[in-house]
Design a protein around this motif. Structure first.
Motif, PDB file in Angstrom:
ATOM      1  N   GLU A   7      38.808  36.876  37.330  1.00 26.63           N
ATOM      2  CA  GLU A   7      38.721  36.139  38.727  1.00 26.63           C
ATOM      3  C   GLU A   7      38.080  36.675  39.533  1.00 26.63           C
ATOM      4  OE1 GLU A   7      41.394  32.787  39.296  1.00 26.63           O
ATOM      5  OE2 GLU A   7      41.347  32.507  36.909  1.00 26.63           O
ATOM      6  N   ALA A   8      38.575  38.076  39.978  1.00 23.01           N
ATOM      7  CA  ALA A   8      38.750  38.466  41.251  1.00 23.01           C
ATOM      8  C   ALA A   8      37.413  39.687  40.873  1.00 23.01           C
ATOM      9  CB  ALA A   8      40.313  38.668  42.004  1.00 23.01           C
ATOM     10  N   CYS A   9      38.334  40.273  39.687  1.00 22.77           N
ATOM     11  CA  CYS A   9      37.034  41.872  38.773  1.00 22.77           C
ATOM     12  C   CYS A   9      36.029  41.505  38.659  1.00 22.77           C
ATOM     13  CB  CYS A   9      37.692  42.666  38.441  1.00 22.77           C
ATOM     14  SG  CYS A   9      40.092  42.962  39.554  1.00 22.77           S
ATOM     15  N   GLY A  10      35.689  40.689  37.960  1.00 22.39           N
ATOM     16  CA  GLY A  10      34.554  39.851  37.578  1.00 22.39           C
ATOM     17  C   GLY A  10      34.293  40.613  36.194  1.00 22.39           C
ATOM     18  N   ILE A  11      35.749  40.539  35.443  1.00 24.91           N
ATOM     19  CA  ILE A  11      35.274  40.930  34.152  1.00 24.91           C
ATOM     20  C   ILE A  11      35.385  39.667  33.195  1.00 24.91           C
ATOM     21  CG2 ILE A  11      37.006  42.418  32.093  1.00 24.91           C
ATOM     22  CD1 ILE A  11      37.950  44.289  34.871  1.00 24.91           C
TER      23      ILE A  11
ATOM     24  N   LEU B  60      47.767  39.397  35.770  1.00 28.55           N
ATOM     25  CA  LEU B  60      47.184  40.563  35.993  1.00 28.55           C
ATOM     26  C   LEU B  60      45.383  40.409  35.183  1.00 28.55           C
ATOM     27  CD1 LEU B  60      50.032  42.802  35.128  1.00 28.55           C
ATOM     28  CD2 LEU B  60      48.346  42.761  37.731  1.00 28.55           C
ATOM     29  N   ASP B  61      46.016  38.876  33.995  1.00 26.17           N
ATOM     30  CA  ASP B  61      45.142  38.715  32.938  1.00 26.17           C
ATOM     31  C   ASP B  61      44.157  38.328  33.927  1.00 26.17           C
ATOM     32  OD1 ASP B  61      44.698  40.443  30.721  1.00 26.17           O
ATOM     33  OD2 ASP B  61      46.562  38.617  29.676  1.00 26.17           O
TER      34      ASP B  61
ATOM     35  N   GLY C 261      40.769  48.655  30.506  1.00 20.84           N
ATOM     36  CA  GLY C 261      40.069  48.210  31.821  1.00 20.84           C
ATOM     37  C   GLY C 261      39.919  48.180  33.082  1.00 20.84           C
ATOM     38  N   VAL C 262      41.753  47.179  33.088  1.00 19.22           N
ATOM     39  CA  VAL C 262      42.055  46.718  33.646  1.00 19.22           C
ATOM     40  C   VAL C 262      41.770  47.649  35.176  1.00 19.22           C
ATOM     41  CG1 VAL C 262      43.866  45.544  34.954  1.00 19.22           C
ATOM     42  CG2 VAL C 262      43.023  44.613  32.675  1.00 19.22           C
TER      43      VAL C 262
ATOM     44  N   THR D  30      35.104  40.235  27.282  1.00 17.93           N
ATOM     45  CA  THR D  30      35.287  41.504  26.786  1.00 17.93           C
ATOM     46  C   THR D  30      36.798  42.036  26.825  1.00 17.93           C
ATOM     47  OG1 THR D  30      33.456  41.475  28.632  1.00 17.93           O
ATOM     48  CG2 THR D  30      35.000  43.241  29.070  1.00 17.93           C
ATOM     49  N   LEU D  31      38.393  41.908  27.887  1.00 16.05           N
ATOM     50  CA  LEU D  31      38.898  42.236  27.475  1.00 16.05           C
ATOM     51  C   LEU D  31      39.986  42.290  26.558  1.00 16.05           C
ATOM     52  CD1 LEU D  31      40.939  40.531  30.643  1.00 16.05           C
ATOM     53  CD2 LEU D  31      39.992  42.939  30.830  1.00 16.05           C
TER      54      LEU D  31
END
Length: 488
Positions: free
Chosen positions: A25-29, A19-20, A209-210, A33-34
């Protein structure tokens, strides 16, 4: 994609790492920041739970868990708390996002000290190891954990208490005992079973924020059971529509176990309940609960007409292991139809290679160990694997009872986070057997009945304990709550 509520899913450490990765990689976070969100979320929990704590001691180890700790330390310091950071790993050895977090702490004027058990003050934050643990703790790590546990200080664990296996809830040599745990992205399986509840304290999930899309895309996790799925009854319903449970048990001196199972089946909504027991127990059972039908049986042949009328059979409560018990069990197993098998019926099955798809086996860890031919400690080291192994050997559905009861069935694993230590008393397992049988009699499939019954049973125990306390909680105290929870 189907929406997933992460509050109702339990994940392995590997699944959370996936999920991380998707979030990055896919959501651009950005990963940092996480990390910042994790440390800030943990700080908010600390500030709410211990609003008057002037001192915070943050213990940082290696990896991203240490990075979360450095972020929390910076936020606590910015909010006016006195903060001490003690590290078991030199910060210069950190890599990636954790390095950024340490440097931000240093640039804000924060210092880092070696670990000193004499300087544990205020609220202690466990940011030592996180979910990446792959071996038992030893040396300085084990000594630090022992010092934290002996300090008497309130403890907040980040992601998971250090030393607790995130996947199984087993203690890896030693583990921090936290008052609260803030876990990130997804709830870890190990927080809710085996030693997990004792070490995690209150568990809070911070999604940091995921987005929902990540949970749907990555999938994974097992259900955290909630609710029964039962609907309202139609106004014209009659008792014949709600099934007939036959409870077989109640050997010499153990009539109470059969009575509890029968009453629980009735309170869960079964239309009719019959208890087949030793003849000398019939009068007492009828006097105690006249709504139950009680029949004295001397041998397995006497069960034949009772089995013919039953929708579901629950065998084992108070059954014993003598010749009478054996003939009762053989008669039940020779007959087709749904079965819930508990207690001494499981002990009589141990060592036999019987397998069928129309039963629910409900062992506690000791009975599970006998079914698997291993030590109880081996069952508790990985309760998920043990439940799956019993199901693989015997078929049907397995309910492995205990702290964080595990259900293994054709649809996979599930876990109930309901229940409390007050339920460690005689008769609770008999009540669970009756509840599952009562739900199955009303038309729920065996796996559905097992999942719903485990949740309902544990929740009833929680409500009863909230009313009168855990110590002294009796199995029969659950009955009013079972009835309430069985009604939508």
């Amino acid at each position: 994609m189907e929406a997933i509520d992460p509050q109702l899913r339990l994940y392995t450490a590997a699944e959370v790492r996936a999920l991380d990765r998707h979030a990055i990689e896919a959501c651009g976070i950005p990963g940092y920041t996480l990390m910042r969100r994790a440390g800030e979320a943990a700080w908010r929990v600390l500030a709410r739970r211990w609003p008057d704590a002037a001192q915070v001691t943050v213990l940082c180890g290696a990896g991203n868990n240490a990075g979360d700790g450095y972020v929390l330390a910076a936020r606590a310091r910015a909010c006016g708390r006195a903060v001490r950071v003690m590290a078991l790993v030199e910060p210069e050895r950190l890599r990636g996002d954790a390095t950024h977090a340490w440097r931000a702490w240093r640039e804000a004027g924060g210092g880092v000290e070696p670990f000193d058990p004499a300087r544990l003050e205020g609220v202690v934050v466990d940011a030592l190891l996180g979910t990446g643990l792959d071996r038992d703790l030893a040396g300085a790590w084990a000594q630090a954990v022992a010092a934290v546990n002996a300090s008497g200080r309130p403890v907040l664990a980040l992601d998971i208490p250090s030393g607790l296996d995130a996947d199984t809830g087993a203690v890896r040599g030693a583990a921090v005992r936290a008052d609260a745990t803030v876990t990130f992205v997804g709830l870890k399986r190990g927080l809710f079973t085996a030693a997990g509840p004792d070490h995690a304290g209150e568990v809070r999930l911070a999604r940091i924020g995921v987005p929902d899309e990540a949970y749907a895309a990555v999938g994974g996790g097992i259900p955290r059971l909630a609710g029964t799925g039962l609907g309202r009854r139609r106004r014209g319903a009659h008792k014949g529509e709600h099934g007939h449970v036959l409870v077989v048990g109640g050997n010499h001196g153990m009539a109470g176990a059969a009575l509890l199972a029968g009453e629980a089946a009735a309170r869960a909504g079964a239309g009719l309940v019959t208890v087949a027991t030793r003849p000398e127990h019939v009068a007492a059972l009828v006097a105690a609960r006249p709504e139950l039908m009680a029949v004295g049986v001397e041998d397995g042949g006497a069960l034949t007409p009772l089995l013919a009328r039953a929708t579901v059979v629950a065998v084992g409560p108070g059954l014993g292991r003598d010749a009478w018990a054996q003939t009762m069990l053989e008669a039940v197993l020779a007959d087709g139809g749904p079965r819930v098998v508990d207690a001494d019926a499981l002990n009589l099955l141990a060592g036999r290679s019987l397998r069928r798809d129309d039963w629910v086996l409900t062992p506690h860890p000791g009975e599970a160990a006998r079914l698997l031919g291993c030590a109880t400690e081996a069952v508790q080291r990985d309760r998920f694997a043990a439940a799956e192994a019993i199901r693989a050997r015997h078929g049907g559905v397995t309910v492995l009872k205990g702290a964080g009861t595990v259900v293994a069935g054709p649809a996979g694993l599930a876990l109930a986070a309901t229940g409390n230590p007050g339920m460690a008393s005689g008769g609770m397992g008999d009540v669970l057997t009756g509840v599952i049988a009562g739900l199955a009699a009303q038309g729920l499939g065996l796996e559905e009945a097992a999942r719903a019954g485990v949740w309902l049973h544990g929740r009833a125990g929680d409500l009863a304990a909230a009313e009168g306390g855990e110590r002294g909680l009796l199995a029969r105290d659950l009955m009013p709550w079972i009835r309430g929870l069985a009604n939508p």
